[in-house]
Design a protein around this motif. Structure first.
Motif, PDB file in Angstrom:
ATOM      1  N   PRO A  97       4.180  20.705   3.803  1.00 13.66           N
ATOM      2  CA  PRO A  97       3.914  22.099   4.163  1.00 13.66           C
ATOM      3  C   PRO A  97       4.991  22.659   5.078  1.00 13.66           C
ATOM      4  N   CYS A  98       4.978  23.982   5.239  1.00  8.97           N
ATOM      5  CA  CYS A  98       6.007  24.622   6.055  1.00  8.97           C
ATOM      6  C   CYS A  98       5.814  24.352   7.537  1.00  8.97           C
ATOM      7  N   GLU A  99       4.569  24.115   7.967  1.00  9.08           N
ATOM      8  CA  GLU A  99       4.189  23.851   9.359  1.00  9.08           C
ATOM      9  C   GLU A  99       4.423  25.040  10.280  1.00  9.08           C
ATOM     10  N   GLN A 100       4.684  26.212   9.712  1.00  9.61           N
ATOM     11  CA  GLN A 100       4.930  27.407  10.516  1.00  9.61           C
ATOM     12  C   GLN A 100       3.886  28.495  10.289  1.00  9.61           C
ATOM     13  N   CYS A 101       3.256  28.539   9.131  1.00  6.27           N
ATOM     14  CA  CYS A 101       2.328  29.623   8.813  1.00  6.27           C
ATOM     15  C   CYS A 101       1.012  29.432   9.557  1.00  6.27           C
ATOM     16  N   GLU A 106      -3.492  26.233  11.846  1.00  8.90           N
ATOM     17  CA  GLU A 106      -4.928  25.947  11.948  1.00  8.90           C
ATOM     18  C   GLU A 106      -5.277  24.543  11.482  1.00  8.90           C
ATOM     19  N   GLY A 107      -4.291  23.808  10.971  1.00 13.08           N
ATOM     20  CA  GLY A 107      -4.555  22.472  10.456  1.00 13.08           C
ATOM     21  C   GLY A 107      -4.960  22.445   8.999  1.00 13.08           C
ATOM     22  N   ARG A 108      -4.944  23.595   8.332  1.00  9.60           N
ATOM     23  CA  ARG A 108      -5.324  23.674   6.913  1.00  9.60           C
ATOM     24  C   ARG A 108      -4.050  23.681   6.059  1.00  9.60           C
ATOM     25  N   TYR A 109      -3.233  22.677   6.281  1.00  2.00           N
ATOM     26  CA  TYR A 109      -1.906  22.673   5.664  1.00  2.00           C
ATOM     27  C   TYR A 109      -1.956  22.534   4.152  1.00  2.00           C
TER      28      TYR A 109
END
Length: 363
Positions: A97-101, A106-109
């Motif tokens: 995942p991008c880890e930025q959005c 929220e941890g819902r990667y």
């Protein structure tokens, strides 16, 4: 960097063809590792991409190496990698995942719209000998978990996310629709989670026979092609007896086929949950909206998984689940094309097909 062996790969093309070609080998960048992929499972999504060129909005627009159910060994580590070292045996979590959005935050990667998922165009997958992958998304295998079992962690993760979201209850009835790999893993996981009684359904008697051997406590139901969804649902419900309370509280729909989803809706008891785990058509027109509404049945869905690999490793390493019998066919990497043909033809009797590479490396 030198590589002593070629890097064969299996690629799907935009015109629905498959080809086995040599792929480049890349050096690991910051935070990445170079892997020797030892085992990759063939997934139904690989067949979808080959046969139809898409799954929903995911479209094959060019050549792409397939595969995402994988385990392997670390050959090299890039700068900044502190958690792994060469020689470590790992399972690959294929989504990066991008880890930025906001969803990642929220941890819902698993819902990240910019995820780079192995084997989904344009991100190359694991049906190749060498693959670079971020170390963060590689999970160490316990000594008693094989590469083959490690490759089963990906479909197991799908099931674990579905079961957690569905909220299976100890001692409450459940139905599993579909006795393919995901359905059989769902069956094993539901049984381990304490659901009872459990019925598994399928069109194919041979797969139901396999399910019975794989989990002797299960009850089986062969879907009657001459009955509609409500007719099949009534016959499934009869397997639970006349007590409405014992009727299935949870239905794990693992096929994605519209008729099966509708059957699941009529099978579930009032106030229960239908969890759609299978991948289906973009549009379904015949969902029984008012039945779901009047019975307050929750129709739920999942998208892949999140935070499942550590728990999955505990299930396999701790003996909670034994998924080894699901691997019915194996092929060497050089015959990956044969593996997909076997998986795509139900008459071959395959459950889980895996591509194994036993070549030795001295990088």
């Amino acid at each position: 960097m030198t590589t002593p062996l070629p890097n064969p790969s299996l690629q799907v093309t935009a015109d629905h063809s498959l080809k086995q070609v040599e792929a480049p080998v890349y050096a690991p960048g910051f935070g990445e590792v170079l892997l020797h992929v030892k085992a990759t499972g063939v997934c139904g999504s690989d067949i979808h991409f080959w046969k139809t060129g898409r799954i929903g909005s995911l479209i094959v627009e060019g050549d792409c190496i397939l595969g995402h159910e994988a385990a392997g060994v670390v050959l090299q580590c890039g700068e900044g990698v502190a958690t792994l070292k060469p020689g470590d045996r790992i399972a690959v979590e294929p989504g990066v995942p991008c880890e930025q959005c906001w969803l990642c935050q929220e941890g819902r990667y698993n819902l990240c719209e910019d995820v780079q998922f192995a084997g989904v165009y344009p991100y190359h997958g694991t049906i190749q000998r060498y693959k670079v992958h971020p170390a963060k998304w590689c999970h160490k295998l316990p000594d008693n978990v094989t590469y083959s079992e490690g490759a089963l962690l990906e479909p197991l993760s799908v099931v674990m996310h579905g079961i957690k979201s569905a909220g299976l209850s100890l001692g409450r009835g459940a139905v599993v629709c579909g006795a393919g790999p995901i359905g059989l893993i769902a069956l094993a996981a539901a049984r381990a989670s304490g659901a009872h009684p459990i019925v598994i359904t399928d069109l194919e008697s041979r797969r139901l026979e396999f399910a019975k051997k794989f989990c002797p406590a299960v009850r089986t139901y062969q879907v009657d092609r001459n009955l509609d969804a409500e007719g099949n649902a009534k016959k499934i419900r009869k397997l639970y007896g006349d007590d409405e309370y014992v009727a299935p509280e949870t239905v794990l729909e693992c096929t994605g086929v519209e008729s099966s989803v509708v059957t699941a809706c009529f099978t579930c008891r009032r106030g229960g949950t239908v969890m759609v785990i299978g991948v289906g058509r973009s549009i379904m027109n015949n969902l029984p909206f008012m039945h779901l509404s009047l019975a307050e049945i929750d129709l739920k869905f999942i998208n892949r998984y999140r935070d499942t690999w550590p728990a999955g490793l505990q299930c396999l390493g701790g003996g909670i689940l034994d998924l080894k019998p699901l691997v019915t066919h194996t092929y060497p990497l050089e015959k990956a094309l044969d593996a997909l043909h076997t998986c795509s033809d139900l008459s071959n009797g395959s459950i889980k097909v895996q591509i194994i590479d036993e070549a030795e490396n001295v990088l």
